[in-house]
Design an enzyme around this catalytic site. Structure first.
Site, PDB file in Angstrom:
ATOM      1  N   ARG A 104       0.847  -1.191   0.000  1.00  0.00           N
ATOM      2  CA  ARG A 104       0.000   0.000   0.000  1.00  0.00           C
ATOM      3  C   ARG A 104       0.880   1.238   0.000  1.00  0.00           C
ATOM      4  O   ARG A 104       1.651   1.444   0.928  1.00  0.00           O
ATOM      5  CB  ARG A 104      -0.919  -0.014   1.235  1.00  0.00           C
ATOM      6  CG  ARG A 104      -1.917   1.111   1.256  1.00  0.00           C
ATOM      7  CD  ARG A 104      -2.913   0.961   2.366  1.00  0.00           C
ATOM      8  NE  ARG A 104      -2.327   1.131   3.688  1.00  0.00           N
ATOM      9  CZ  ARG A 104      -3.026   1.198   4.810  1.00  0.00           C
ATOM     10  NH1 ARG A 104      -4.338   1.060   4.769  1.00  0.00           N
ATOM     11  NH2 ARG A 104      -2.431   1.358   5.971  1.00  0.00           N
ATOM     12  N   THR A 108      -0.705   7.554  -1.131  1.00  0.00           N
ATOM     13  CA  THR A 108      -2.006   7.489  -1.801  1.00  0.00           C
ATOM     14  C   THR A 108      -2.918   6.405  -1.249  1.00  0.00           C
ATOM     15  O   THR A 108      -4.117   6.403  -1.511  1.00  0.00           O
ATOM     16  CB  THR A 108      -1.810   7.221  -3.299  1.00  0.00           C
ATOM     17  OG1 THR A 108      -1.229   5.909  -3.468  1.00  0.00           O
ATOM     18  CG2 THR A 108      -0.896   8.257  -3.922  1.00  0.00           C
ATOM     19  N   ASP A 200       0.198  -2.128  12.495  1.00  0.00           N
ATOM     20  CA  ASP A 200       0.562  -2.713  11.207  1.00  0.00           C
ATOM     21  C   ASP A 200       0.978  -4.163  11.422  1.00  0.00           C
ATOM     22  O   ASP A 200       1.986  -4.439  12.077  1.00  0.00           O
ATOM     23  CB  ASP A 200       1.714  -1.921  10.585  1.00  0.00           C
ATOM     24  CG  ASP A 200       2.038  -2.395   9.177  1.00  0.00           C
ATOM     25  OD1 ASP A 200       2.592  -3.512   9.040  1.00  0.00           O
ATOM     26  OD2 ASP A 200       1.754  -1.657   8.223  1.00  0.00           O
ATOM     27  N   ASP A 203       4.581  -5.103  10.224  1.00  0.00           N
ATOM     28  CA  ASP A 203       5.636  -4.581  11.092  1.00  0.00           C
ATOM     29  C   ASP A 203       5.700  -5.360  12.407  1.00  0.00           C
ATOM     30  O   ASP A 203       6.786  -5.649  12.918  1.00  0.00           O
ATOM     31  CB  ASP A 203       5.394  -3.101  11.388  1.00  0.00           C
ATOM     32  CG  ASP A 203       5.760  -2.204  10.219  1.00  0.00           C
ATOM     33  OD1 ASP A 203       6.527  -2.679   9.346  1.00  0.00           O
ATOM     34  OD2 ASP A 203       5.299  -1.065  10.174  1.00  0.00           O
TER      35      ASP A 203
END
Length: 209
Positions: A104, A108, A200, A203
């Site tokens: 991703r 944007t 995340d 992560d």
């Protein structure tokens, strides 16, 4: 919610709570994702077709059920989707594996593909897409479109957490793709993260930022 199954098994919910804790170690998070993936796999494969075959037990002969048709395909969306893979392969070791590399764009939030590899006959198999987070659904939609371009028509999506916005987009774009998730959270924040969420997933799996 039509087309969405929330897996509310107590063990799934317990492990999800452990994963949400920001103090959970990288090792612990990765292990829990593996374990919860196995549990979710039980649910997403609950209705697989069976056929009856003749076998001989140590005592007698009998007709017994076994899975029918071609082996299914697990398709993790890299990189976080791989956290589900080992647990699911423990349950279905004969499954094929496709890899879909999508990230991703942080500016944007759009999906960018960088890798794709799938079995040549993927069109003839059930494909189970794997990604811990269904947030904006940009990556999920891109992955479904990519696998459909190879002819796949029987597709399911498994995630750990989903946001209402992501569910809405995936269901509107691909209403034929059913979703399995451990929880539907409140909303997305301004950065496209699920709230309350767990951060995340990639992560936290790999100890990166």
């Amino acid at each position: 919610m039509e087309g969405v199954t929330v897996v509310d098994h107590p063990m799934v919910q317990h492990k999800l709570t452990l994963m949400r804790d920001k103090e959970r170690s990288t090792k612990g998070f990765r292990q829990l994702l593996n374990e919860i993936g196995r549990l979710l796999c039980y649910e997403v494969t609950r209705d697989l077709p069976l056929e009856y075959v003749d076998i001989e037990t140590p005592l007698t002969t009998m007709r017994a059920p076994r899975l029918a048709g071609k082996k299914l395909v697990f398709a993790p969306i890299l990189r976080a989707g791989e956290g589900f893979l080992e647990g699911m392969l423990d349950l279905v070791p004969s499954a094929r594996v496709a890899h879909i590399g999508i990230y991703r764009d942080p500016a944007t939030l759009k999906a960018v593909e960088y890798y794709f590899k799938a079995p040549p006959d993927v069109a003839e198999r059930l494909v189970i897409l794997l990604d811990p987070m269904l947030a904006t659904a940009n990556s999920a939609v891109a992955a479904v479109e990519r696998i459909k371009a190879r002819g796949a028509r029987d597709i399911r999506f498994v995630c750990l957490l989903a946001a209402p916005e992501g569910i809405k987009r995936l269901r509107e774009t691909h209403p034929d793709v059913r979703i399995w998730t451990a929880a539907i959270d409140s909303h997305l924040n301004d950065h496209g993260y699920i709230v309350p969420g767990l951060g995340d997933a990639g992560d936290r799996m790999y100890g990166t930022k």
